[in-house]
Structure formats: structure tokens, C-alpha cells
Motif scaffolding. Structure first.
Motif, PDB file in Angstrom:
ATOM      1  N   SER A  94      36.379 -19.851  82.833  1.00 32.54           N
ATOM      2  CA  SER A  94      35.786 -20.823  81.632  1.00 32.54           C
ATOM      3  C   SER A  94      34.551 -19.864  80.858  1.00 32.54           C
ATOM      4  N   PRO A  95      33.796 -20.834  80.304  1.00 32.09           N
ATOM      5  CA  PRO A  95      33.287 -19.528  78.727  1.00 32.09           C
ATOM      6  C   PRO A  95      31.676 -19.739  79.561  1.00 32.09           C
ATOM      7  N   PHE A  96      31.399 -20.590  79.820  1.00 32.53           N
ATOM      8  CA  PHE A  96      29.878 -20.821  79.765  1.00 32.53           C
ATOM      9  C   PHE A  96      30.228 -21.293  81.955  1.00 32.53           C
ATOM     10  N   SER A  97      28.847 -20.433  82.171  1.00 32.84           N
ATOM     11  CA  SER A  97      28.456 -20.748  83.749  1.00 32.84           C
ATOM     12  C   SER A  97      28.322 -21.696  84.313  1.00 32.84           C
ATOM     13  N   ASN A  98      27.683 -22.290  83.369  1.00 29.84           N
ATOM     14  CA  ASN A  98      26.649 -23.427  84.176  1.00 29.84           C
ATOM     15  C   ASN A  98      27.007 -25.071  82.938  1.00 29.84           C
ATOM     16  N   GLU A 155      38.877 -19.040  69.730  1.00 27.96           N
ATOM     17  CA  GLU A 155      38.392 -18.488  68.751  1.00 27.96           C
ATOM     18  C   GLU A 155      36.704 -18.795  68.647  1.00 27.96           C
ATOM     19  N   PHE A 156      36.524 -18.625  70.091  1.00 27.57           N
ATOM     20  CA  PHE A 156      35.519 -17.983  70.839  1.00 27.57           C
ATOM     21  C   PHE A 156      34.847 -16.476  70.745  1.00 27.57           C
ATOM     22  N   LEU A 157      33.485 -15.807  69.787  1.00 26.20           N
ATOM     23  CA  LEU A 157      33.495 -14.188  69.410  1.00 26.20           C
ATOM     24  C   LEU A 157      32.752 -13.924  70.426  1.00 26.20           C
ATOM     25  N   GLN A 178      23.829 -18.448  70.756  1.00 26.02           N
ATOM     26  CA  GLN A 178      23.858 -16.640  70.452  1.00 26.02           C
ATOM     27  C   GLN A 178      25.662 -16.577  71.934  1.00 26.02           C
ATOM     28  N   ARG A 179      25.359 -17.210  73.207  1.00 30.84           N
ATOM     29  CA  ARG A 179      26.404 -16.489  73.493  1.00 30.84           C
ATOM     30  C   ARG A 179      27.954 -16.302  73.002  1.00 30.84           C
ATOM     31  N   TYR A 180      28.016 -17.200  71.772  1.00 32.16           N
ATOM     32  CA  TYR A 180      29.847 -17.308  71.687  1.00 32.16           C
ATOM     33  C   TYR A 180      29.445 -17.440  69.837  1.00 32.16           C
ATOM     34  N   THR A 181      30.100 -17.079  68.916  1.00 31.80           N
ATOM     35  CA  THR A 181      30.311 -17.374  67.690  1.00 31.80           C
ATOM     36  C   THR A 181      31.853 -18.060  67.750  1.00 31.80           C
TER      37      THR A 181
END
Length: 130
Positions: free
Chosen positions: A16-20, A64-66, A80-83
Motif C-alpha cells: 500500500s502506498p499509504f500507512s493508513n 506514477e507515484f514518485l 508531499q509523500r508522493y508526486t
């Protein structure tokens, strides 16, 4: 250029890209809520939304998430977690204007009615003798 869900999923990586949910919805509020790629779905014009959001919500990290900038301790802000490299800001574009999408239910079968400007004009008082 349309983005295909299967292609986004194929290029995504495990995890998952996010922790919660707070982190995920906080990031999406900054990026996805104003992105022009998802605007037709948000405005009820299209039945499908951005496949990048869908892949992220299904527990995979889109290619697509940098990774965004981090401080010397490795910390980052939620915004700013990802661009997202597919992000399209409102007002961006320039060049030739694009046609407006067809309103829901019209399906391009009929001529589109021209929008007229409506202005509120307060009524004027008229003296009437009784």
C-alpha cells in the motif's frame, strides 16, 4: 491520452502506498481532489474515475507515484509523500481549448443548448397611487 487500469496495475508494485486512511485521504485531498484527470468522475460526467487512485486504494503503489522530498531524518509531510506524474492542475494546458464533455444523458445525439448568462437584478420600487 487515457490511462488504462490494467496497465497501471501491471506497472504498480506490491504494498500500500499509504500507512493508513488519514495519510491516504490527506494526500488525495491535495493531489486528486483538484486533478483534471479525475474531474469528469467527480463532476458526475463519467462513470469511471482515475485508475491510479483505484490501484492505490486497492493496496498497490502505482509507478506514477514518485517519492517526494524528505528532511534529513527521512520525514515527509502528508501532502508531499508522493508526486503523481500524471497530475494535471486546473488552469494548466494552454494551447487549443478542448471541447466541453457532453452532459450526462445527452450522449451527443442532440445539439447542445448554449448557456446564457443569468443575472440577478433587484426589483425597482414603483410608486402607485391608491
Amino acid at each position: 491520452m487515457t490511462i488504462d487500469y490494467d496497465e497501471v496495475r501491471r506497472r504498480s508494485r506490491e504494498g500500500s502506498p499509504f500507512s493508513n486512511g488519514t495519510e491516504g485521504y490527506g494526500w488525495m485531498a491535495v493531489w486528486c481532489e483538484i486533478c483534471l484527470r479525475d474531474a469528469p468522475f467527480r463532476n458526475g460526467i463519467s462513470a469511471t474515475g482515475c485508475p491510479i487512485i483505484l490501484v492505490a486504494q486497492l493496496g498497490r503503489t502505482p509507478a506514477e507515484f514518485l517519492d517526494g522530498p524528505r528532511d534529513e531524518h527521512g520525514r515527509y509531510s502528508i501532502a508531499q509523500r508522493y508526486t503523481c506524474i500524471e497530475y494535471r492542475a486546473p488552469g494548466n494546458g494552454g494551447g487549443e481549448p478542448r471541447p466541453k464533455p457532453e452532459p450526462r444523458g445527452m450522449d451527443g445525439l442532440f445539439d447542445r443548448p448554449e448557456r446564457s448568462t443569468r443575472m440577478f437584478v433587484p426589483p425597482t420600487r414603483i410608486e402607485v397611487s391608491a
